[in-house]
Enzyme design. Structure first.
Site, PDB file in Angstrom:
ATOM      1  CG  ASP A 129       3.856  -2.388  -8.695  1.00 15.48           C
ATOM      2  OD1 ASP A 129       4.394  -3.445  -9.078  1.00 15.48           O
ATOM      3  OD2 ASP A 129       4.480  -1.484  -8.112  1.00 15.48           O
ATOM      4  CG  ASP A 138       8.941  -5.997  -8.279  1.00 11.72           C
ATOM      5  OD1 ASP A 138       9.080  -5.237  -7.303  1.00 11.72           O
ATOM      6  OD2 ASP A 138       7.951  -5.960  -9.032  1.00 11.72           O
ATOM      7  N   GLY A 185      11.289  -5.119  -2.034  1.00 18.77           N
ATOM      8  CA  GLY A 185      12.206  -4.852  -0.940  1.00 18.77           C
ATOM      9  C   GLY A 185      13.524  -4.226  -1.360  1.00 18.77           C
ATOM     10  N   GLY A 235      10.509   1.405  -5.849  1.00 17.26           N
ATOM     11  CA  GLY A 235       9.568   2.515  -5.849  1.00 17.26           C
ATOM     12  C   GLY A 235       9.754   3.428  -4.665  1.00 17.26           C
TER      13      GLY A 235
END
Length: 249
Positions: free
Chosen positions: A56, A207, A209, A229
């Site tokens: 990120d 991508d 939640g 993540g």
């Protein structure tokens, strides 16, 4: 767990085919790991059979947070694909550095682009040499355009034939919460209809939640890549155990 061979990595087309055939794949967000132990985290992910490592990249302008950029991507010594998400105000200026850092997949945000077409052209180049002898692979990077929750897929209509993936961001970049919902499902349906009209079939990534509860939701929406993540690096269990709880890996 299906191993990715050198043949699968030979070209952008073979890599897209592998991702399509062996979906969904979890792309693990390194940002959620202990920043003082990234090397150990990468080793544990490789041992667990993870194929994609997600970076990120945030500039504090496009979204509130600021993170490491191309330097970290380059420093990450891994056999996993380097999956780079540019959440920055002007991706076009940052693309060259991340390509040189060895990115295999690059997501640029439609909302951060003045010249989206130019960014996709800039990404239409081979992966940087990554072996010890500096030999080029010849394989081109996978190009993805990411869409924030409020951005309609119609924005992509003029460039849909110049990308390999569309990334649906289920939470506003830099904020928490969110997750795949009915609105996101509707956007995916709109994309599929538009892609069918143009006779293309981009990969789909989701991508934001993603945890043990929402992973099946994203999977059932037909995502080829699901980014997670925090759920992977959750304290109290090993990475392998967390991955099994998340996706059955």
């Amino acid at each position: 767990m299906v191993e990715m061979t050198q043949e699968d990595r030979a070209s952008r087309e073979t890599l897209v085919q592998w991702l399509r055939k062996n979906s969904p794949q979890v792309s693990v967000g390194l940002l959620a790991a202990d920043a003082m132990a990234y090397g150990a985290a990468i080793k544990s992910l490789e041992e667990a059979g993870v194929a994609l490592l997600h970076f990120d990249v945030m500039d504090g302008v496009f979204c509130p947070l600021m993170t490491a950029g191309a330097g970290l991507v380059k420093a990450a010594d891994t056999t996993m694909l380097k999956d780079v998400h540019l959440m920055v105000s002007d991706p076009l200026t940052q693309i060259p550095a991340h390509l040189l850092a060895g990115a295999d997949i690059v997501h640029v945000h439609a909302e951060g682009m003045t010249h989206l077409h130019r960014a996709l052209v800039a990404l239409d180049v081979p992966v940087a040499p990554s072996d010890k002898n500096g030999n080029p692979s010849g394989r081109k990077v996978i190009r993805s355009v990411a869409l924030n929750p409020a951005t309609p897929v119609q924005y992509l209509k003029p460039v849909l034939g110049k990308l390999e993936m569309v990334t649906f961001v289920a939470v506003d970049p830099g904020w928490g919460g969110g997750g795949p919902d009915k609105a996101l499902a509707s956007k995916i349906a709109d994309l599929r209809a538009m892609a069918q009209e143009q006779n293309v079939d981009p990969l789909i990534a989701i991508d934001g939640g993603i945890n043990a509860r929402t992973y099946p939701v994203a999977r059932d929406m037909g995502a080829h890549i699901i980014v997670s993540g925090s759920a992977v690096f959750a304290a109290g269990s090993s990475i392998a155990s967390n991955l099994e709880k998340l996706s059955g890996l």
